[in-house]
Design a protein around this motif. Structure first.
Motif, PDB file in Angstrom:
ATOM      1  N   VAL A 122      23.767  76.445 -17.249  1.00  0.00           N
ATOM      2  CA  VAL A 122      24.551  76.995 -16.222  1.00  0.00           C
ATOM      3  C   VAL A 122      23.880  78.166 -15.356  1.00  0.00           C
ATOM      4  CG1 VAL A 122      26.976  77.986 -15.352  1.00  0.00           C
ATOM      5  CG2 VAL A 122      26.636  76.253 -16.941  1.00  0.00           C
ATOM      6  N   LEU A 164      29.682  73.485 -16.997  1.00  0.00           N
ATOM      7  CA  LEU A 164      30.569  74.309 -17.560  1.00  0.00           C
ATOM      8  C   LEU A 164      31.620  73.810 -18.452  1.00  0.00           C
ATOM      9  CD1 LEU A 164      31.420  76.651 -14.435  1.00  0.00           C
ATOM     10  CD2 LEU A 164      30.561  77.507 -16.667  1.00  0.00           C
ATOM     11  N   ARG A 210      26.921  72.378 -11.677  1.00  0.00           N
ATOM     12  CA  ARG A 210      27.548  73.519 -12.246  1.00  0.00           C
ATOM     13  C   ARG A 210      28.843  73.302 -13.146  1.00  0.00           C
ATOM     14  NH1 ARG A 210      27.722  79.216  -9.726  1.00  0.00           N
ATOM     15  NH2 ARG A 210      28.208  78.222  -7.670  1.00  0.00           N
TER      16      ARG A 210
END
Ligand code: GN1
Ligand code: MG
Length: 383
Positions: free
Chosen positions: A348, A312, A308
């Motif tokens: 995401v 990001l 993740r």
């Protein structure tokens, strides 16, 4: 032009062909074919280093030479003759870099590698076997470099994977809004604001016993691994420009982000974007088959989170580049960076839905490989 550059290097023969290859968002790459006196043709890889991105090309080349020499030594020690290492060709005066002064007074920087034959690389593979071998290649790379004296490695791009600093820069560029593009991207900015809690999770721990500083590759994409044309095994890890001290978490996360995504990172149809679990498993299995016994338990516990975080980070970088007017990444059309940013945000969102699954699989797979390396179970893999 290319002939003039080649002439500066310690290379025999006459140039018969040079082709531009379209790989990477940063450097320019050519495959150059030379015919030697006996008629034999030999290929080389010529690259112009983007010195806006890599501001100190000499330090970068020093890193690469040190690391490739170390890799070669490790492979020789373990009698590994199945895999190869990039090898730098020196200039006639013994340097790893050729500097060419332009009329403007600025310099261009070129380097050459021996071309690795019998290899194939994939831009975007959906084949679990290839993805497994990609994970294995990067795992093997890290394993071979685990005793590398980290002090001898420089940071070629400062704070490359410092997600929080990337985010702070984005916030600053939003305030400046030099290209008047901020209004258009409000939903993306809000999404990134809502994810603030994740940005420093890895960097806060980096350098502790839990998340040690390791030699990392920092661009663990499928097309940075050359595969053996004959048997599909990995042959060599390439693109060593960003080899730096860092955390394995970013490398692993980026490996999954790029190899297990259902689409390319600039797919504009967001309904197609997501994480392919089969490919996630394949990469993880390959990576852990090499690295399980070297990882700390904290690293293993953060691997899913790292997927993740790096996604990001890429959303932040692409959005930032869009906002400042597309300075960094090569673009093919006006909103290319915005499309990339939106794609990463969509990714995401899908990763978040699958987070529990990712965590469970990583743990299971880690335990499986740990037992194997301790000799408590027989090696079994689907790939
Ligand atoms: C850049 O040029 P390429 O494709 O190898 C970038 C990576 C990004 C990637 C995204 C030095 O890599 O960090 O993940 O684009 N490399 C650098 O496509 O910034
Ligand atoms: Mg790269």
């Amino acid at each position: 032009m290319i002939e003039d550059i080649i002439a500066k290097f310690n290379i025999k023969g006459e140039m018969v062909k040079s082709e531009v290859i379209n790989a990477g968002n940063i450097n320019s790459t050519y495959v150059v074919t030379m015919r030697e006196d006996d008629g034999k043709t030999v290929k080389y890889l010529l690259q112009k280093i983007n010195n806006n991105v890599f501001t100190e090309p000499s330090i970068l080349m020093k890193n690469i030479e040190n690391v490739t020499n170390f890799l070669e030594m490790q492979m020789r020690k373990s009698h590994d003759n199945k895999h190869q290492v990039l090898k730098v060709v020196h200039t006639k005066d013994g340097k790893s870099l050729c500097k060419i002064r332009k009329e403007t007074g600025e310099k261009d920087y070129y380097r050459i590698y021996y071309y690795i034959d019998n290899a194939i690389s994939y831009d975007n593979s959906k084949d679990p076997f290839i993805v497994y071998n990609t994970g294995k290649a990067f795992g093997n790379f890290q394993k071979l470099l685990k005793d590398y004296p980290i002090k001898r490695l420089s940071e070629t791009i400062k704070d490359f994977h410092h997600t929080e600093k990337r985010y702070e820069k984005l916030m600053q560029d939003i305030r400046i809004d030099a290209e008047d593009r901020v209004n258009e991207v409000a939903p993306e900015i809000i999404f990134l604001l809502q994810h603030e809690e994740y940005y420093s999770l890895i960097t806060d721990e980096l350098g502790t016993l839990s998340v040690p500083i390791r030699v990392t590759h920092n661009d663990t994409k499928v097309n940075n691994v050359l595969m053996n044309k004959d048997n599909g095994d990995f042959l060599a890890v390439i693109d060593l420009d960003t080899v730096m001290p860092g955390s394995m978490l970013y490398d692993y996360g980026d490996g999954i982000r790029s190899t297990a995504a259902m689409t390319k990172e600039d797919e504009a149809d967001l309904t197609k974007v997501g994480l392919n679990l089969e490919l996630f498993e394949a990469y993880t299995d390959g990576y852990l088959s090499e690295m399980a016994s070297d990882l700390t338990y904290e690293e293993v516990n953060m691997m899913a989170e790292a997927i993740r975080i790096i996604t990001l980070e890429l959303a932040i970088r692409f959005l930032d580049d869009y906002i400042i007017g597309d300075d960094y990444f090569k673009i093919d059309y006006e909103k290319h960076n915005l499309v990339r940013a939106r794609n990463q945000i969509a990714l995401v969102k899908d990763i978040e839905k699958k987070m529990d699954y990712l965590k469970n699989y990583i743990l299971e797979c880690y335990e499986k490989h740990l037992k194997e390396t301790k000799g408590l179970s027989r090696k079994k893999t689907k790939y």
